[in-house]
Structure formats: structure tokens, C-alpha cells
Scaffold this motif. Structure first.
Motif, PDB file in Angstrom:
ATOM      1  N   VAL A  16      16.495 -27.088  92.538  1.00  0.00           N
ATOM      2  CA  VAL A  16      15.465 -27.974  92.003  1.00  0.00           C
ATOM      3  C   VAL A  16      15.883 -28.542  90.655  1.00  0.00           C
ATOM      4  O   VAL A  16      15.704 -29.737  90.392  1.00  0.00           O
ATOM      5  N   VAL A  17      16.453 -27.710  89.783  1.00  0.00           N
ATOM      6  CA  VAL A  17      16.808 -28.175  88.444  1.00  0.00           C
ATOM      7  C   VAL A  17      17.783 -29.351  88.483  1.00  0.00           C
ATOM      8  O   VAL A  17      17.518 -30.401  87.865  1.00  0.00           O
ATOM      9  N   PRO A  18      18.918 -29.261  89.203  1.00  0.00           N
ATOM     10  CA  PRO A  18      19.810 -30.428  89.208  1.00  0.00           C
ATOM     11  C   PRO A  18      19.187 -31.664  89.848  1.00  0.00           C
ATOM     12  O   PRO A  18      19.479 -32.795  89.439  1.00  0.00           O
ATOM     13  N   TYR A  19      18.333 -31.462  90.849  1.00  0.00           N
ATOM     14  CA  TYR A  19      17.641 -32.611  91.457  1.00  0.00           C
ATOM     15  C   TYR A  19      16.777 -33.318  90.415  1.00  0.00           C
ATOM     16  O   TYR A  19      16.791 -34.555  90.315  1.00  0.00           O
ATOM     17  N   LEU A  20      16.035 -32.554  89.636  1.00  0.00           N
ATOM     18  CA  LEU A  20      15.182 -33.167  88.624  1.00  0.00           C
ATOM     19  C   LEU A  20      16.006 -33.858  87.539  1.00  0.00           C
ATOM     20  O   LEU A  20      15.616 -34.915  87.034  1.00  0.00           O
ATOM     21  N   HIS A  25      14.833 -36.514  84.474  1.00  0.00           N
ATOM     22  CA  HIS A  25      14.008 -35.600  83.691  1.00  0.00           C
ATOM     23  C   HIS A  25      14.871 -34.728  82.774  1.00  0.00           C
ATOM     24  O   HIS A  25      16.051 -34.489  83.046  1.00  0.00           O
ATOM     25  N   THR A  26      14.266 -34.226  81.720  1.00  0.00           N
ATOM     26  CA  THR A  26      14.855 -33.198  80.868  1.00  0.00           C
ATOM     27  C   THR A  26      14.247 -31.866  81.258  1.00  0.00           C
ATOM     28  O   THR A  26      13.021 -31.754  81.372  1.00  0.00           O
ATOM     29  N   VAL A  27      15.075 -30.837  81.467  1.00  0.00           N
ATOM     30  CA  VAL A  27      14.588 -29.562  81.997  1.00  0.00           C
ATOM     31  C   VAL A  27      15.032 -28.414  81.110  1.00  0.00           C
ATOM     32  O   VAL A  27      16.213 -28.303  80.761  1.00  0.00           O
ATOM     33  N   THR A  28      14.070 -27.563  80.744  1.00  0.00           N
ATOM     34  CA  THR A  28      14.351 -26.272  80.130  1.00  0.00           C
ATOM     35  C   THR A  28      14.124 -25.200  81.180  1.00  0.00           C
ATOM     36  O   THR A  28      13.081 -25.189  81.845  1.00  0.00           O
ATOM     37  N   ASN A  29      15.090 -24.301  81.335  1.00  0.00           N
ATOM     38  CA  ASN A  29      14.998 -23.241  82.331  1.00  0.00           C
ATOM     39  C   ASN A  29      14.574 -21.934  81.671  1.00  0.00           C
ATOM     40  O   ASN A  29      15.315 -21.355  80.881  1.00  0.00           O
ATOM     41  N   ALA A  30      13.367 -21.466  82.014  1.00  0.00           N
ATOM     42  CA  ALA A  30      12.873 -20.180  81.516  1.00  0.00           C
ATOM     43  C   ALA A  30      13.086 -19.138  82.602  1.00  0.00           C
ATOM     44  O   ALA A  30      12.393 -19.130  83.619  1.00  0.00           O
ATOM     45  N   ASP A  31      14.059 -18.274  82.402  1.00  0.00           N
ATOM     46  CA  ASP A  31      14.433 -17.292  83.416  1.00  0.00           C
ATOM     47  C   ASP A  31      15.116 -16.129  82.716  1.00  0.00           C
ATOM     48  O   ASP A  31      15.755 -16.317  81.675  1.00  0.00           O
ATOM     49  N   ARG A  32      15.012 -14.945  83.308  1.00  0.00           N
ATOM     50  CA  ARG A  32      15.684 -13.791  82.713  1.00  0.00           C
ATOM     51  C   ARG A  32      17.199 -13.876  82.875  1.00  0.00           C
ATOM     52  O   ARG A  32      17.951 -13.219  82.152  1.00  0.00           O
ATOM     53  N   ALA A  33      17.656 -14.669  83.852  1.00  0.00           N
ATOM     54  CA  ALA A  33      19.094 -14.885  84.063  1.00  0.00           C
ATOM     55  C   ALA A  33      19.411 -16.353  83.793  1.00  0.00           C
ATOM     56  O   ALA A  33      18.621 -17.233  84.162  1.00  0.00           O
ATOM     57  N   PRO A  34      20.529 -16.657  83.162  1.00  0.00           N
ATOM     58  CA  PRO A  34      20.863 -18.054  82.867  1.00  0.00           C
ATOM     59  C   PRO A  34      21.321 -18.804  84.111  1.00  0.00           C
ATOM     60  O   PRO A  34      21.934 -18.239  85.006  1.00  0.00           O
ATOM     61  N   LEU A  35      21.027 -20.094  84.135  1.00  0.00           N
ATOM     62  CA  LEU A  35      21.528 -20.970  85.196  1.00  0.00           C
ATOM     63  C   LEU A  35      22.927 -21.463  84.866  1.00  0.00           C
ATOM     64  O   LEU A  35      23.758 -21.628  85.758  1.00  0.00           O
ATOM     65  N   GLY A  36      23.183 -21.719  83.598  1.00  0.00           N
ATOM     66  CA  GLY A  36      24.512 -22.152  83.182  1.00  0.00           C
ATOM     67  C   GLY A  36      24.857 -23.555  83.628  1.00  0.00           C
ATOM     68  O   GLY A  36      26.023 -23.845  83.919  1.00  0.00           O
ATOM     69  N   LEU A  37      23.884 -24.444  83.657  1.00  0.00           N
ATOM     70  CA  LEU A  37      24.110 -25.821  84.084  1.00  0.00           C
ATOM     71  C   LEU A  37      24.145 -26.723  82.861  1.00  0.00           C
ATOM     72  O   LEU A  37      23.254 -26.663  81.993  1.00  0.00           O
ATOM     73  N   ALA A  38      25.152 -27.562  82.796  1.00  0.00           N
ATOM     74  CA  ALA A  38      25.298 -28.460  81.655  1.00  0.00           C
ATOM     75  C   ALA A  38      24.051 -29.319  81.491  1.00  0.00           C
ATOM     76  O   ALA A  38      23.513 -29.855  82.458  1.00  0.00           O
ATOM     77  N   GLY A  39      23.601 -29.436  80.251  1.00  0.00           N
ATOM     78  CA  GLY A  39      22.439 -30.263  79.963  1.00  0.00           C
ATOM     79  C   GLY A  39      21.117 -29.543  80.080  1.00  0.00           C
ATOM     80  O   GLY A  39      20.064 -30.148  79.840  1.00  0.00           O
ATOM     81  N   VAL A  40      21.141 -28.260  80.434  1.00  0.00           N
ATOM     82  CA  VAL A  40      19.920 -27.476  80.605  1.00  0.00           C
ATOM     83  C   VAL A  40      19.947 -26.302  79.635  1.00  0.00           C
ATOM     84  O   VAL A  40      20.914 -25.537  79.603  1.00  0.00           O
ATOM     85  N   LEU A 217      12.281 -29.454  99.178  1.00  0.00           N
ATOM     86  CA  LEU A 217      11.365 -28.826  98.230  1.00  0.00           C
ATOM     87  C   LEU A 217      11.494 -29.484  96.861  1.00  0.00           C
ATOM     88  O   LEU A 217      10.484 -29.765  96.194  1.00  0.00           O
ATOM     89  N   ALA A 218      12.716 -29.731  96.436  1.00  0.00           N
ATOM     90  CA  ALA A 218      12.923 -30.413  95.154  1.00  0.00           C
ATOM     91  C   ALA A 218      12.267 -31.782  95.157  1.00  0.00           C
ATOM     92  O   ALA A 218      11.641 -32.196  94.161  1.00  0.00           O
ATOM     93  N   GLN A 219      12.387 -32.489  96.271  1.00  0.00           N
ATOM     94  CA  GLN A 219      11.724 -33.795  96.378  1.00  0.00           C
ATOM     95  C   GLN A 219      10.213 -33.653  96.248  1.00  0.00           C
ATOM     96  O   GLN A 219       9.547 -34.447  95.569  1.00  0.00           O
ATOM     97  N   ALA A 220       9.642 -32.636  96.911  1.00  0.00           N
ATOM     98  CA  ALA A 220       8.192 -32.423  96.851  1.00  0.00           C
ATOM     99  C   ALA A 220       7.735 -32.168  95.422  1.00  0.00           C
ATOM    100  O   ALA A 220       6.698 -32.683  94.982  1.00  0.00           O
TER     101      ALA A 220
END
Length: 299
Positions: A16-20, A25-40, A217-220
Motif C-alpha cells: 500500500v505504501v509504495p502505491y500511495l 501522497h507523502t507517507v509516514t510509516n508508523a510500525d514497530r518494524a521499519p519498511l526501509g523504503l526511500a522517501g518514507v 486493496l491499495a487502490q481501494a
């Protein structure tokens, strides 16, 4: 939009994050584990702690924002984080985590004036997926008016979260949309799992023979972000067809004999009705297991 997304490192979130991002969109990921995606920006947030949620929502989304003269508010929260099923943690922990974290996210949105929250509910709310023994739908196709009578801790937490969301929306007037998400499938899982589903469709009984491609799901979710002024709503989110080769009439004959069929259905039309999401959100799934595996209805 500036989006605070919880659970972005999970099975759904990591798609979902890369789709957004691709939608601008600008996305902040709140998670106990990092996503490690550039720009997030990855934030390690304990969502069961309301103070941490409020603090995280007031922080800059990146170092670049330090150059801005004022704090920037988030336009929306997408809440995907949860213990995602039964049998992963003790039931009381699953229930407590999912209920308290969702309360905190919704309460923080209310306190900070964030006017849109999209949260993950579940197919399990209908009480079929994790029931002991066999449970059949009251009627087909299963739409959002179908009773939600779960027996397990996970599904019950999702029903409670829907009630919490309705309460917060009534108090604030914000847009709060719950997605009753069916069994999430990543692209690599088609080759791994679906040949077995074709050979033995009974494996899919607990999912009402439905599924949701994670890209759809990301589209939804993006359609929810783009659709305003609905207040509180819940939406079934699934793909358009069954997750097995058997036709609608064959599945009804084998698994749902005697279950009321409320309208004429197509021979590969999902039992997990997505008419409401199509009508109100403009959601239209584009991926299918048949396309991925090069299968046709007859072979």
C-alpha cells in the motif's frame, strides 16, 4: 495528501505504501518494524500508548519539513496495524492490542482535528472465517448489511473497532471509513497457493471463496482518500471473482444448498459483495488469479 499510515511494514502495508507514493501522497510509516523504503519516514510507535500516537502525529514527517515555518498537519490516517489473525498471540492480547490501538488512533485524530481516517476492518466480522465448525452466510451475496456475529477474539475486536469508529465519527463529523478486507493475496502467492485452491475449493470455504489482491486493496484505500463527505461507512473489499475455478452455481450446490440467494449472480461473481464500494468509492479491482496464472473458466 500527507498521510500517517500504521502497519506499513506488514503484508498489506508494504504494498500500500509504495502505491500511495506513486499517486503523489507523502507517507509516514508508523510500525514497530521499519519498511526501509526511500522517501518514507519509519517511526517506531507503540499504538497502544495514546501519548505516543499523539506525539507521533505532531512530529515532522521528514527532516525536510524542518525548513517549514509551522507544523504541518496530517490530512489523513490509514490504520492497518493489528495483530492480523488468531493463533498468533493469546486471544486476550489480540483483542486488547487491536481494540486499544484503534481507539487511540481514532481519538488522536479527533483531538488533532484530522478529518479523514481509513481503517482496516475484516471479512471475519461476518463470523464465518474463524468460527468453530462450519458457519454459512445467512444469504448470498454477503453485503455490508449481513449480521456481524463473530465468535473469536480477532473478529470481535474488529466489530468493536467499527463501533468505536462510528462513535468517533458521530462526535466529530469527520470521514471515517472501515474496509472489511477479504483474504489478502500478494502477487507471488498466486503460483504458490491457487493451484491447490483450484484442485480443492473447500479450502476457501472460510473466506466465502473470495480474496483481495493487495494491489487492488491499495487502490481501494486510495479511493477512500479521494472520496469525501460520506461520514461513517464500511465497505467490503474483495476482487470481482471467486478464488476457485468452480462456478457460482457449482459452489452454491456444493456448499450453500438452502442458503438464500437474494439476486441473480454471475458465474464468477464474488460472494463477498463489492457493489457498495464500486458505487460509493469508484473502486474497481483490476487483478485476478486467472490473469496471473493464465487460467480460463474451463481449464
Amino acid at each position: 495528501m500527507r498521510i500517517f499510515l500504521t502497519g506499513g511494514s506488514g503484508k498489506a502495508g508494504r504494498h500500500v505504501v509504495p502505491y500511495l507514493l506513486e499517486q503523489g501522497h507523502t507517507v509516514t510509516n508508523a510500525d514497530r518494524a521499519p519498511l526501509g523504503l526511500a522517501g518514507v519516514t519509519d517511526l517506531d510507535v507503540e499504538l497502544t500508548d495514546l501519548g505516543q500516537v499523539l506525539s507521533a502525529l505532531r512530529m515532522p514527517a521528514s527532516f525536510d519539513e524542518l525548513d517549514e515555518p509551522r507544523e504541518q498537519a496530517y490530512d489523513a490516517i490509514v490504520h492497518l496495524a493489528a495483530v492480523p489473525a488468531i493463533l498468533l498471540r493469546p486471544d486476550n492480547e489480540t483483542y486488547a492490542n487491536n481494540v486499544v490501538s484503534t481507539w487511540n488512533v481514532l481519538e488522536a485524530a479527533a483531538v488533532l482535528g484530522i478529518r479523514k481516517v481509513v481503517f482496516a476492518s475484516s471479512e471475519t466480522t461476518y463470523g464465518i472465517c474463524f468460527a468453530r465448525g462450519e458457519r454459512r452466510p445467512d444469504y448470498l451475496p454477503v453485503d455490508e448489511e449481513h449480521p456481524t456475529v463473530p465468535e473469536d477474539a480477532y473478529a470481535t475486536s474488529k466489530v468493536v473497532n467499527e463501533t468505536t469508529a462510528r462513535s468517533v465519527q458521530r462526535r466529530t463529523g469527520a470521514d471515517v471509513y472501515g474496509l472489511r478486507i477479504n483474504n489478502v493475496i500478494e502477487p507471488h502467492e498466486y503460483a504458490e497457493k491457487f493451484p491447490g485452491f483450484v484442485d480443492d475449493p473447500a479450502q476457501r470455504r472460510r473466506n466465502i471463496f473470495a480474496y483481495i489482491d493487495v494491489r487492488d486493496l491499495a487502490q481501494a484505500i486510495d479511493r477512500c482518500l479521494a472520496t469525501d463527505d460520506l461520514g461513517f461507512e464500511v465497505f467490503n473489499i474483495a476482487n470481482a471473482g471467486h478464488s476457485v475455478r468452480a462456478s457460482t452455481s457449482e459452489l452454491i450446490q456444493q456448499f450453500y444448498d438452502g442458503v438464500e440467494v437474494r439476486r441473480e449472480m454471475g458465474e464468477d461473481e464474488t460472494f463477498f459483495c463489492i457493489d457498495k464500494a464500486r458505487r460509493m468509492l469508484g473502486y474497481e479491482p483490476v487483478h485476478s488469479w486467472r490473469e496471473e496464472l493464465g487460467q480460463t473458466a474451463g481449464g
